[in-house]
Design a protein around this motif. Structure first.
Motif, mmCIF file in Angstrom:
data_model
loop_
_atom_site.group_PDB
_atom_site.id
_atom_site.type_symbol
_atom_site.label_atom_id
_atom_site.label_comp_id
_atom_site.label_asym_id
_atom_site.label_seq_id
_atom_site.Cartn_x
_atom_site.Cartn_y
_atom_site.Cartn_z
ATOM 1 N N PRO A 28 11.321 10.243 3.437
ATOM 2 C CA PRO A 28 12.418 9.434 3.991
ATOM 3 C C PRO A 28 13.792 10.087 3.891
ATOM 4 O O PRO A 28 14.640 9.859 4.754
ATOM 5 N N ALA A 59 13.089 3.342 3.003
ATOM 6 C CA ALA A 59 11.823 3.064 3.668
ATOM 7 C C ALA A 59 11.522 1.569 3.702
ATOM 8 O O ALA A 59 10.966 1.060 4.689
ATOM 9 N N GLY A 87 7.072 9.740 6.425
ATOM 10 C CA GLY A 87 8.164 9.699 7.383
ATOM 11 C C GLY A 87 8.154 10.822 8.384
ATOM 12 O O GLY A 87 8.684 10.682 9.486
ATOM 13 N N ARG A 145 14.153 12.879 6.930
ATOM 14 C CA ARG A 145 13.660 12.382 8.221
ATOM 15 C C ARG A 145 13.946 13.382 9.342
ATOM 16 O O ARG A 145 15.043 13.912 9.475
ATOM 17 N N GLN A 192 1.782 3.780 3.101
ATOM 18 C CA GLN A 192 3.124 4.249 3.422
ATOM 19 C C GLN A 192 3.701 5.022 2.244
ATOM 20 O O GLN A 192 3.783 4.512 1.138
#
Length: 461
Positions: free
Chosen positions: A77, A116, A316, A80, A71
């Protein structure tokens, strides 16, 4: 003298993921400090420890915390749903992700990671392996500790000739060692030797990173072969495909968690399985970026051959949601369809990859991944009263095919409750939302990126 638990989580259907894969109907999990003290019948444990505080999990399903083996906590993030979903992966990387990372300040990295981590926890993910695009590892680790998620952190670096912002292999290795030394094993966040991978590392850096991972026990993770480009690069430079070259260097092995591994030939599959190298499989990213997983992916075969495969959600704007249950369903569905075999990976195997097999792949199965006495109290209480849970059938099928992170009610990491009633309790979510909105607009401006919307946005007052 027997220790008295701090909490009993009572009355839920406990999916233990132990060696027998037992599901205790109406069972109880006892937690003492950061550890699971016992898993068993509710009446028995209540009688054993009368008066201990309880969390009622009636009409719920209790599982181990989910493991996200790949991740990206920084970069995407704060942007987004901004990177278009109709561009090639190289354009998404060099036209969007690289400028975003170049514009990232230390406080952006911490805020991005915090966002996140909160999303991860709310979806029942309790362990996150950061994917290696971190310039300020201490700020990212601070965010992980603040949110209360378990995981690993590293810092990116490369030494490939002609690539901007590179550094000699020795300098990159020194940075990697410093992170591993700063976050030793045993803590909530531990350092991991982390390379970006692809074609960005010399043989010196690759072998040095593998040696460092073995010496420290920290493990190594890097990207390889999500699409055909890495194979083309290594064939042109070395005359061999990537995993064969890594095998010849001595880089493959149980210490390595390789992200993606989509475009592999038969010989690469053999050395991957034979070496015990683990793979973080991020199926949503390959579909979103059109990287050819339905054409080339062999992860179902990896599992069938005893390979070490975990699930990841990637970035993301690729995986889009830090929700391992969504990834588990897609992994199972793709395996069946690619093989034209409904007997390929099913819900039980997918749930294993999300829990105990995922924990094994990231080197933590002795501590997490199942609900057993002596393991860390990382667990998730799923509200099973919604229509997707009615009527109740096979619990693995309902978790994988019917549910997702939206069913998560409560989450514990190391015995600490971090999600209550579907909300993260370690972070002020409203304040976080406001801070992210301002930081996102500022970051996009500094990166020189103008967000394009597919449809016209019209203010209405």
């Amino acid at each position: 003298m027997e220790l008295v638990p701090d909490l009993l989580i009572t009355g839920g259907d406990v999916v233990t993921m132990n060696a027998r894969r037992e599901v205790l109907l109406g069972g109880t999990v006892a937690i003492t400090g950061e550890t699971i003290t016992a898993v068993g019948a509710t009446g028995e444990l209540r009688a054993r420890w009368p008066g201990v505080p309880e969390l009622d999990a009636t009409d719920c399903v209790v599982t181990p915390g989910l493991v996200n083996a790949h991740q990206h906590l920084t970069g995407d993030p704060l942007a987004r749903a901004c990177i278009p979903d109709n561009i090639r992966s190289d354009e998404a990387i060099f036209g969007w992700s690289v400028p975003l990372h170049q514009a990232h300040r230390a406080q952006d990295e911490e805020l991005s990671a915090l966002l996140a981590c909160v999303e991860s926890l709310r979806n029942g993910v309790t362990t996150v392996v950061e994917a290696g695009t971190v310039a300020h590892p201490h700020r990212v680790a601070a965010a992980m500790l603040r949110a209360g998620v378990r995981g690993t952190v590293g810092t990116w670096g490369w030494d490939a000739e002609g690539v901007p912002h590179g550094a000699p292999a020795g300098q990159v290795l020194d940075r990697l060692r410093a992170v591993v030394d700063s976050y030793p094993a045993g803590g909530l966040v531990r350092g991991m030797v982390t390379l970006v991978g692809h074609g960005l590392a010399s043989d010196e850096l690759l072998t040095g990173a593998a040696d460092l991972a073995r010496e420290t026990g920290a493990g190594l993770t890097m990207h390889m072969s999500p699409g055909p480009a890495d194979a083309e690069h290594y064939l042109a430079i070395t005359g061999r495909r990537p995993l064969l070259h890594l095998a010849d260097l001595g880089v493959l092995g149980p210490h390595l968690l390789l992200a993606h591994a989509v475009w592999l030939d038969d010989a690469e599959m053999d050395v991957l399985i034979g070496s015990g190298t683990a793979v973080a499989y991020c199926p949503w990213a390959y579909l979103r970026l059109a990287q050819g997983v339905t054409r080339a992916g062999r992860h179902g075969e990896m599992v069938a051959r005893g390979g070490r495969v975990a699930l990841g959600c990637d970035a993301g704007n690729a995986g889009d949601a830090a929700d391992i249950l969504r990834a588990a369903a897609l992994a199972a569905g793709l395996a069946k369809d690619i093989a034209l075999d409904p007997g390929a990976i099913g819900a039980p195997e997918a749930l294993e990859m999300a829990t105990i097999r995922g924990a094994e792949a990231v080197g933590m199965a002795d501590r997490i991944g199942s609900l057993e006495s002596g393991k860390l109290a990382d667990l998730v209480v799923h509200d099973a009263t919604g229509p997707q849970w009615i009527p109740r059938g096979d619990v693995a099928q309902q978790l994988v095919w019917s549910a997702d992170g939206r069913s998560v009610r409560d989450v514990f990491v190391g015995g600490r409750q971090v999600v209550r009633g579907g909300r993260c309790v370690t972070v002020d979510e409203r304040a976080l939302r406001d801070e992210v909105r301002h930081a996102s607009a500022d970051l996009l401006s500094r990166a020189g990126i103008a967000v394009r919307h597919h449809w016209p946005h019209v203010w209405s007052h």
